[in-house]
Design a protein around this motif. Structure first.
Motif, mmCIF file in Angstrom:
data_model
loop_
_atom_site.group_PDB
_atom_site.id
_atom_site.type_symbol
_atom_site.label_atom_id
_atom_site.label_comp_id
_atom_site.label_asym_id
_atom_site.label_seq_id
_atom_site.Cartn_x
_atom_site.Cartn_y
_atom_site.Cartn_z
ATOM 1 N N ALA A 11 0.929 -1.173 0.131
ATOM 2 C CA ALA A 11 0.166 0.017 0.046
ATOM 3 C C ALA A 11 0.873 1.136 -0.062
ATOM 4 C CB ALA A 11 -1.041 -0.005 1.187
ATOM 5 N N ARG A 12 1.985 1.346 0.656
ATOM 6 C CA ARG A 12 2.796 2.536 0.941
ATOM 7 C C ARG A 12 3.369 2.631 -0.641
ATOM 8 N NH1 ARG A 12 7.266 3.372 5.568
ATOM 9 N NH2 ARG A 12 8.705 3.159 4.066
ATOM 10 N N ARG A 13 4.157 1.516 -1.128
ATOM 11 C CA ARG A 13 4.658 1.629 -2.411
ATOM 12 C C ARG A 13 3.802 2.055 -3.323
ATOM 13 N NH1 ARG A 13 4.314 -1.437 -6.401
ATOM 14 N NH2 ARG A 13 3.365 -3.209 -5.203
ATOM 15 N N ARG A 14 2.500 1.668 -3.347
ATOM 16 C CA ARG A 14 1.604 2.178 -4.315
ATOM 17 C C ARG A 14 1.263 3.419 -4.147
ATOM 18 N NH1 ARG A 14 -0.725 -2.774 -3.591
ATOM 19 N NH2 ARG A 14 -2.485 -1.692 -2.119
ATOM 20 N N ALA A 15 1.068 3.862 -3.067
ATOM 21 C CA ALA A 15 1.000 5.688 -2.655
ATOM 22 C C ALA A 15 2.068 6.144 -3.108
ATOM 23 C CB ALA A 15 0.846 5.594 -0.971
#
Length: 185
Positions: A11-15
């Motif tokens: 999720a952080r990588r996608r954000a």
């Protein structure tokens, strides 16, 4: 529990990828090149990208945790993209390392110069540093400086969730273009 850690990382990588994409789109706004005199060259596009990343990093570095982690992830993402771009341009493995060091030094040098002028609220000093770095020492950077000041002010009101969800609120570059000579009377 371990699966939850992986989901959070994803999720952080996608954000961060979304933030990077939004910054890249802002750095490609045609008005930067057609109205604010950023050269439409590989170097000019690098300068526009650096400028926009630096503006977002300024905001992230003023926000509470985990913004510092997001800032580091953003820098990593940007430099990973630059590395890949050099390789796509045909730069060999030996040359990529040397060029990445130069790009890193240029990036952090520009961040220092832009931060000093922005922190002082000095539009004239900002125009000088932008003219030197972005415009290659040629032309008037007053319009670009006004754009950067407006972008910095807009970013100053954003919180981390807003930056990650909606992207940075960069203004429209065309609004900062100098008036044509005939209209300046």
């Amino acid at each position: 529990m371990i699966a939850g850690l992986f989901r959070r990382d994803n999720a952080r990588r996608r954000a961060v990828e979304g933030l990077h994409t939004a910054i890249s789109a802002a750095a490609r706004q045609p008005g930067l090149y057609t109205r604010l005199a950023v050269p439409d060259t590989v170097e000019g596009r690098f300068e526009a990208l650096c400028l926009h990343v630096i503006l977002v990093l300024r905001r992230l570095n003023r926000l509470p945790a985990p913004a510092a982690d997001v800032a580091q992830d953003l820098v990593n993402s940007v430099f990973t993209q630059l590395d890949a771009s050099l390789r796509e341009l045909g730069v060999g493995d030996m040359g990529v390392g040397k060029r990445m060091k130069k790009l890193g030094a240029a990036f952090y040098g520009r961040a220092t110069g832009y931060d000093a002028a922005l922190d002082a609220g000095d539009a004239a000093a900002l125009a000088v540093v932008l003219a030197r770095n972005v415009l290659g020492g040629e032309g008037d950077a007053a319009g670009l400086a006004a754009y950067v000041l407006a972008a910095d002010a807009a970013l100053a009101t954003e919180h981390l969730d807003g930056l990650l969800a909606a992207g940075p609120p960069f203004p429209e570059p065309d609004a900062f273009a100098p008036a044509p000579i005939g209209d300046r009377i």
